[in-house]
Write a protein that holds these residues in place. Structure first.
Motif, PDB file in Angstrom:
ATOM      1  N   ASP A   1       0.826  -1.211   0.000  1.00 45.63           N
ATOM      2  CA  ASP A   1       0.000   0.000   0.000  1.00 45.63           C
ATOM      3  C   ASP A   1       0.859   1.259   0.000  1.00 45.63           C
ATOM      4  O   ASP A   1       0.568   2.227  -0.719  1.00 45.63           O
ATOM      5  CB  ASP A   1      -0.929   0.028   1.222  1.00 45.63           C
ATOM      6  N   GLY A   2       1.924   1.263   0.805  1.00 48.43           N
ATOM      7  CA  GLY A   2       2.809   2.429   0.865  1.00 48.43           C
ATOM      8  C   GLY A   2       3.496   2.701  -0.457  1.00 48.43           C
ATOM      9  O   GLY A   2       3.611   3.857  -0.882  1.00 48.43           O
ATOM     10  N   ILE A   3       3.932   1.652  -1.132  1.00 46.91           N
ATOM     11  CA  ILE A   3       4.600   1.832  -2.430  1.00 46.91           C
ATOM     12  C   ILE A   3       3.600   2.298  -3.478  1.00 46.91           C
ATOM     13  O   ILE A   3       3.904   3.184  -4.287  1.00 46.91           O
ATOM     14  CB  ILE A   3       5.328   0.541  -2.844  1.00 46.91           C
ATOM     15  N   ARG A   4       2.383   1.749  -3.473  1.00 45.10           N
ATOM     16  CA  ARG A   4       1.353   2.216  -4.423  1.00 45.10           C
ATOM     17  C   ARG A   4       1.063   3.693  -4.211  1.00 45.10           C
ATOM     18  O   ARG A   4       0.907   4.452  -5.167  1.00 45.10           O
ATOM     19  CB  ARG A   4       0.076   1.387  -4.268  1.00 45.10           C
ATOM     20  N   SER A   5       1.004   4.110  -2.951  1.00 45.45           N
ATOM     21  CA  SER A   5       0.761   5.534  -2.646  1.00 45.45           C
ATOM     22  C   SER A   5       1.888   6.403  -3.186  1.00 45.45           C
ATOM     23  O   SER A   5       1.634   7.469  -3.765  1.00 45.45           O
ATOM     24  CB  SER A   5       0.641   5.746  -1.138  1.00 45.45           C
ATOM     25  N   GLN A   6       3.133   5.967  -3.005  1.00 46.29           N
ATOM     26  CA  GLN A   6       4.261   6.742  -3.526  1.00 46.29           C
ATOM     27  C   GLN A   6       4.198   6.849  -5.045  1.00 46.29           C
ATOM     28  O   GLN A   6       4.506   7.894  -5.604  1.00 46.29           O
ATOM     29  CB  GLN A   6       5.587   6.117  -3.109  1.00 46.29           C
TER      30      GLN A   6
ATOM     31  N   LYS B   1       1.637   6.982  -6.870  1.00 43.80           N
ATOM     32  CA  LYS B   1       0.585   7.923  -7.257  1.00 43.80           C
ATOM     33  C   LYS B   1       1.010   9.366  -7.004  1.00 43.80           C
ATOM     34  O   LYS B   1       0.580  10.274  -7.692  1.00 43.80           O
ATOM     35  CB  LYS B   1      -0.704   7.627  -6.499  1.00 43.80           C
ATOM     36  N   GLU B   2       1.873   9.564  -6.002  1.00 39.59           N
ATOM     37  CA  GLU B   2       2.288  10.904  -5.612  1.00 39.59           C
ATOM     38  C   GLU B   2       3.427  11.467  -6.449  1.00 39.59           C
ATOM     39  O   GLU B   2       3.544  12.670  -6.609  1.00 39.59           O
ATOM     40  CB  GLU B   2       2.705  10.910  -4.140  1.00 39.59           C
ATOM     41  N   LYS B   3       4.300  10.587  -6.944  1.00 37.53           N
ATOM     42  CA  LYS B   3       5.438  11.054  -7.726  1.00 37.53           C
ATOM     43  C   LYS B   3       5.742  10.057  -8.832  1.00 37.53           C
ATOM     44  O   LYS B   3       5.202   8.957  -8.841  1.00 37.53           O
ATOM     45  CB  LYS B   3       6.663  11.287  -6.842  1.00 37.53           C
ATOM     46  N   GLU B   4       6.624  10.423  -9.730  1.00 39.80           N
ATOM     47  CA  GLU B   4       6.983   9.586 -10.871  1.00 39.80           C
ATOM     48  C   GLU B   4       7.931   8.475 -10.422  1.00 39.80           C
ATOM     49  O   GLU B   4       9.121   8.692 -10.252  1.00 39.80           O
ATOM     50  CB  GLU B   4       7.644  10.430 -11.966  1.00 39.80           C
ATOM     51  N   VAL B   5       7.381   7.300 -10.203  1.00 40.37           N
ATOM     52  CA  VAL B   5       8.151   6.123  -9.824  1.00 40.37           C
ATOM     53  C   VAL B   5       8.257   5.235 -11.053  1.00 40.37           C
ATOM     54  O   VAL B   5       7.249   4.944 -11.698  1.00 40.37           O
ATOM     55  CB  VAL B   5       7.473   5.364  -8.655  1.00 40.37           C
ATOM     56  N   ILE B   6       9.485   4.807 -11.389  1.00 45.49           N
ATOM     57  CA  ILE B   6       9.640   3.975 -12.587  1.00 45.49           C
ATOM     58  C   ILE B   6       9.899   2.510 -12.270  1.00 45.49           C
ATOM     59  O   ILE B   6       9.702   1.643 -13.121  1.00 45.49           O
ATOM     60  CB  ILE B   6      10.730   4.524 -13.536  1.00 45.49           C
TER      61      ILE B   6
END
Length: 150
Positions: free
Chosen positions: A73-78, A80-85
């Motif tokens: 859940d924490g990684i999914r939230s991150q 959504k908040e910033k550009e994670v590749i």
């Protein structure tokens, strides 16, 4: 559309950037404490790696079963908040590679925004006197568990 092998070759630097620190941290925890809770890392568009952890902290203790969904859940939230590749999650698992005897391993689930999902395994054994010995990392195509880009 790229084949899995082509995509793997293309994102190998991202795999190394995410999985390398997760393996090192997990090995450190094994040597110091004999185990570790699931932990993760995210690679952003600027190629910065950030570490992610979670804790259920029930009566002062957490288990992998409790922590893993919170970490997802924490990684999914991150994402959504910033550009994670790319993301990675390390956990302590037991595997049975190709009909061989079961062994413990550090598993790093790697998911990339371009669609590649692989599990990297680093088998290990606790030695009677000298701590831990580690085998060779091997990779298996896997199913997404985090689904950070849905």
């Amino acid at each position: 559309m790229a084949t899995t092998d082509e995509l793997y070759s293309e994102v190998t630097p991202d795999i190394e950037a995410v999985a390398g620190p997760l393996f090192e941290f997990s090995k450190l925890c094994l040597r110091k404490r004999g185990n570790f809770l699931p932990n993760g890392a995210v690679l952003d568009a600027e190629r910065n790696v950030g570490f992610v952890a979670a804790s259920a902290d029930i009566n002062g203790y957490s288990t992998s079963t409790e922590v893993l969904p919170l970490l997802h859940d924490g990684i999914r939230s991150q994402a959504k908040e910033k550009e994670v590749i790319a993301i990675g999650i390390a956990e302590n698992v037991t595997i049975t590679p190709n009909g061989q005897p079961s062994t413990e391993a550090i598993k790093v689930l790697f998911e990339h925004k371009q669609g590649l999902v692989v599990a990297l395994y680093l088998p290990f054994k606790k030695q009677f006197i000298s701590g831990y010995s580690f085998g060779e990392i091997f990779t298996v195509i896997a199913e997404s568990e985090v689904n950070a880009w849905l």
